[in-house]
Write a protein that holds these residues in place. Structure first.
Motif, PDB file in Angstrom:
ATOM      1  N   ALA A  87     -13.853   0.045   7.358  1.00  0.00           N
ATOM      2  CA  ALA A  87     -14.721   0.549   6.292  1.00  0.00           C
ATOM      3  C   ALA A  87     -15.356  -0.600   5.508  1.00  0.00           C
ATOM      4  O   ALA A  87     -14.784  -1.683   5.376  1.00  0.00           O
ATOM      5  N   ILE A  88     -16.549  -0.357   4.981  1.00  0.00           N
ATOM      6  CA  ILE A  88     -17.226  -1.353   4.149  1.00  0.00           C
ATOM      7  C   ILE A  88     -16.619  -1.369   2.756  1.00  0.00           C
ATOM      8  O   ILE A  88     -16.427  -2.433   2.152  1.00  0.00           O
ATOM      9  N   LYS A  89     -16.281  -0.199   2.272  1.00  0.00           N
ATOM     10  CA  LYS A  89     -15.700  -0.070   0.935  1.00  0.00           C
ATOM     11  C   LYS A  89     -14.686   1.064   0.974  1.00  0.00           C
ATOM     12  O   LYS A  89     -14.928   2.110   1.568  1.00  0.00           O
ATOM     13  N   SER A  90     -13.547   0.849   0.346  1.00  0.00           N
ATOM     14  CA  SER A  90     -12.524   1.886   0.376  1.00  0.00           C
ATOM     15  C   SER A  90     -11.494   1.643  -0.710  1.00  0.00           C
ATOM     16  O   SER A  90     -11.314   0.511  -1.174  1.00  0.00           O
ATOM     17  N   LYS A  91     -10.814   2.712  -1.089  1.00  0.00           N
ATOM     18  CA  LYS A  91      -9.705   2.606  -2.035  1.00  0.00           C
ATOM     19  C   LYS A  91      -8.391   2.280  -1.316  1.00  0.00           C
ATOM     20  O   LYS A  91      -7.354   2.131  -1.953  1.00  0.00           O
ATOM     21  N   VAL A  92      -8.480   2.189   0.017  1.00  0.00           N
ATOM     22  CA  VAL A  92      -7.290   1.891   0.826  1.00  0.00           C
ATOM     23  C   VAL A  92      -7.535   0.601   1.610  1.00  0.00           C
ATOM     24  O   VAL A  92      -8.551   0.459   2.287  1.00  0.00           O
ATOM     25  N   LEU A  93      -6.602  -0.347   1.509  1.00  0.00           N
ATOM     26  CA  LEU A  93      -6.676  -1.589   2.267  1.00  0.00           C
ATOM     27  C   LEU A  93      -5.534  -1.644   3.275  1.00  0.00           C
ATOM     28  O   LEU A  93      -4.384  -1.374   2.931  1.00  0.00           O
ATOM     29  N   PHE A  94      -5.862  -1.965   4.509  1.00  0.00           N
ATOM     30  CA  PHE A  94      -4.864  -2.281   5.527  1.00  0.00           C
ATOM     31  C   PHE A  94      -4.933  -3.778   5.771  1.00  0.00           C
ATOM     32  O   PHE A  94      -6.022  -4.319   6.018  1.00  0.00           O
ATOM     33  N   VAL A  95      -3.803  -4.460   5.699  1.00  0.00           N
ATOM     34  CA  VAL A  95      -3.779  -5.911   5.863  1.00  0.00           C
ATOM     35  C   VAL A  95      -2.849  -6.272   7.008  1.00  0.00           C
ATOM     36  O   VAL A  95      -1.658  -5.941   6.981  1.00  0.00           O
ATOM     37  N   MET A  96      -3.402  -6.944   8.005  1.00  0.00           N
ATOM     38  CA  MET A  96      -2.608  -7.455   9.115  1.00  0.00           C
ATOM     39  C   MET A  96      -2.266  -8.910   8.825  1.00  0.00           C
ATOM     40  O   MET A  96      -3.149  -9.741   8.604  1.00  0.00           O
ATOM     41  N   LYS A 173      -4.427   1.697  -2.887  1.00  0.00           N
ATOM     42  CA  LYS A 173      -3.311   1.694  -1.942  1.00  0.00           C
ATOM     43  C   LYS A 173      -3.477   0.540  -0.950  1.00  0.00           C
ATOM     44  O   LYS A 173      -4.594   0.237  -0.521  1.00  0.00           O
ATOM     45  N   VAL A 174      -2.339  -0.055  -0.580  1.00  0.00           N
ATOM     46  CA  VAL A 174      -2.341  -1.139   0.399  1.00  0.00           C
ATOM     47  C   VAL A 174      -1.169  -0.945   1.362  1.00  0.00           C
ATOM     48  O   VAL A 174      -0.030  -0.733   0.936  1.00  0.00           O
ATOM     49  N   ILE A 175      -1.459  -1.025   2.663  1.00  0.00           N
ATOM     50  CA  ILE A 175      -0.425  -0.999   3.698  1.00  0.00           C
ATOM     51  C   ILE A 175      -0.520  -2.314   4.469  1.00  0.00           C
ATOM     52  O   ILE A 175      -1.618  -2.740   4.846  1.00  0.00           O
ATOM     53  N   ILE A 176       0.615  -2.962   4.712  1.00  0.00           N
ATOM     54  CA  ILE A 176       0.607  -4.218   5.453  1.00  0.00           C
ATOM     55  C   ILE A 176       1.278  -4.027   6.815  1.00  0.00           C
ATOM     56  O   ILE A 176       2.166  -3.201   6.980  1.00  0.00           O
TER      57      ILE A 176
END
Length: 503
Positions: A87-96, A173-176
């Protein structure tokens, strides 16, 4: 082009000599070249699909990062590489989380975490680990400069990055995600910075630091025992081959035979004990790498395009028509040489040490071998010795062979006592297997030797998923039609947990 000057000729000749003499094993301390987490296989895509994937690859971006997070007087900074997609912009971040290798942007378009991200409309960020890939905090990897390489510094890199990106995106929200050593970082991040992330997927993560990782080869033995192609034992054949090597080594004729059979790059000097240990370790590595990555959907192609798996090497080892056990052991080695386009089998200890001493970013060692060796010496240990009785490779590369390398490569002070204290410090800092944080899922494969140091049974506050028949980080790779049901179910369960964490 005009004639080269004498100076240019000297420089080019020097580069050639360095490259020709460079030798770092393809499988070093459990780490294959490129890092523990390989790139997703793209060989199942047709030309149009492959072109589409490649066109979606994000460009590199760089994040301003502190060199030393623990010295408030040190204001030096450097540029840490990352990739952004989905996504270009989101309230949710996924970080690898990046690990002990170059961050590959292919992961920003392929992989199970991308499927999860698309479901939740998340922004996907992949952060490269300091000192790996193109994330160079210092001018070289000399002992003075590499001191800033540690899991603790990496966790603070990640915290700074996530804090900034949450603010930039207004994320809630953030998921790693992390696989192998980054899987450990994911679990440890939830301990150190629980307020910054809402969940962590920790895959194939060793959480117990251990100097003498004897259990590694024990799992290799158990995994090789899963081969049921014949009535012969793959492990017994391996043991017989190693016994034959021991018998041949004392005589000149025997050493010449071994040099020919295993296509060794150099003559064997029986007085060089470290060379002998390195030879046994190198030949064992042919099997360790295959077991660790058995059927994991990486592009691990053999000479004729067939996947090299436990079945592949054990069919060779149990096929009496191919000769005695030693001849079959040599055939496995030949297969590996062909697979990796290597002309001969390197085993000279001094040559390996000289390569790992090279501090330049342009050196072969800077691919990650030197950095990972430093981290094992100063934090983790994890040396796959032959000290256990429950493994097929005899006892020719004991723990002293591994700990001595820390002194030979870095500093005489990096002795076994130093390493033991460093490992104890790591376990004290992160809690080892005494994990107490919630909203973490630990995913391990039964074939993978690294599960021995991880959490394979669910805790009161954190779930564990133990997948029979799968290897290192298998759940992270793109799904295929050949995936076993347990792997399919594991991916689905992880997705369900992410759904809960994001509610």
């Amino acid at each position: 082009m005009g004639d080269l000057s004498l100076f240019q000729l000297i420089v080019l000749t020097s580069i050639f000599i360095v490259c020709a003499n460079a030798y770092i094993p393809r499988f070093l301390r459990g780490r294959p070249k490129g890092g523990f987490l390989g790139s997703p296989a793209l060989d199942n895509l047709d030309g149009e699909e492959l072109a589409l994937v490649e066109s979606d690859l994000p460009g590199a971006q760089f994040f301003n990062q502190k060199l030393d997070h623990f010295d408030t007087q040190d204001t030096r900074t450097w540029k840490q590489r990352f990739f952004q997609s989905c996504a270009i912009k989101s309230k949710v971040l996924f970080v690898m989380i990046g690990g002990e290798g170059t961050a590959n942007p292919i992961w920003n378009v392929k992989g199970t975490w991308i499927d999860y991200a698309k479901k939740h409309g998340a922004v996907c960020l992949q952060l490269e680990h300091r000192y790996y890939g193109q994330s160079h905090p210092t001018l070289d990897t000399s002992l003075e400069n590499i001191q800033y390489l540690s899991s603790e510094q990496a966790l603070y890199d990640l915290a700074t990055f996530i804090h900034t990106k949450k603010k930039e995106f207004g994320a809630e929200k953030v998921i790693i995600f992390g696989g192998s050593y980054p899987g450990s970082l994911a679990a440890w991040f939830r301990i150190k910075f629980p307020y910054l992330v809402d969940g962590a997927v920790s895959t194939s993560a060793p959480l117990l630091a251990q100097v003498n990782f004897k259990g590694y080869l024990e799992v290799v033995q158990n995994s090789l025992d899963t081969f049921k192609g014949t009535n012969e034992s793959c492990n017994d054949a391996i043991t017989a081959a190693n016994t034959a090597i021991e018998i041949l080594l004392p005589t000149h004729a025997g050493r010449n035979k071994l040099k020919s059979m295993f296509r060794l790059c150099n003559d064997i000097d029986v007085h060089e004990k470290k060379d002998i240990a390195n030879l046994f370790s190198t030949l064992a590595g042919n099997f360790e790498g295959v077991v660790q990555y058995n059927k994991d959907n990486r592009a691990f192609e053999g000479a004729k395009g067939t996947n090299i798996t436990i079945d592949t090497v054990c069919r060779i080892m149990t096929n009496k028509s191919l000769g005695d056990e030693l001849q079959r052991y040599a055939q496995v080695n030949t297969l590996m040489l062909k697979t990796y386009a290597e002309k001969c089998t390197e085993f000279k200890y001094s040559k390996m040490i000289d390569s790992l001493r090279d501090v330049a970013w342009m050196s072969e060692a800077a691919e990650g071998g030197r950095q990972w060796t430093y981290q094992t010496c100063t934090e983790f240990g994890w040396y796959q010795s032959s000290d256990s009785e429950a493994q097929p490779f005899k006892h020719s590369f004991p723990i002293d062979f591994w700990t001595q390398q820390c002194q030979d490569i870095f500093n005489v002070k990096f002795n076994s006592t130093f390493i033991a204290r460093a490992v104890a410090h790591t376990n004290d800092g992160y809690g080892a297997l005494n994990y107490t944080q919630d909203r973490v899922v630990f995913v391990n494969g039964a074939i993978d030797p690294w599960h021995y140091l991880g959490i394979t049974k669910s805790l009161p506050q954190a779930q564990a998923i133990y997948i029979p028949g799968t290897a290192h980080c298998a759940n992270m790779y793109p799904a295929t039609k050949e995936d076993p049901p347990a792997l399919v179910q594991a991916r689905a369960k992880i997705g369900q947990l992410i759904d809960q964490w994001l509610q």
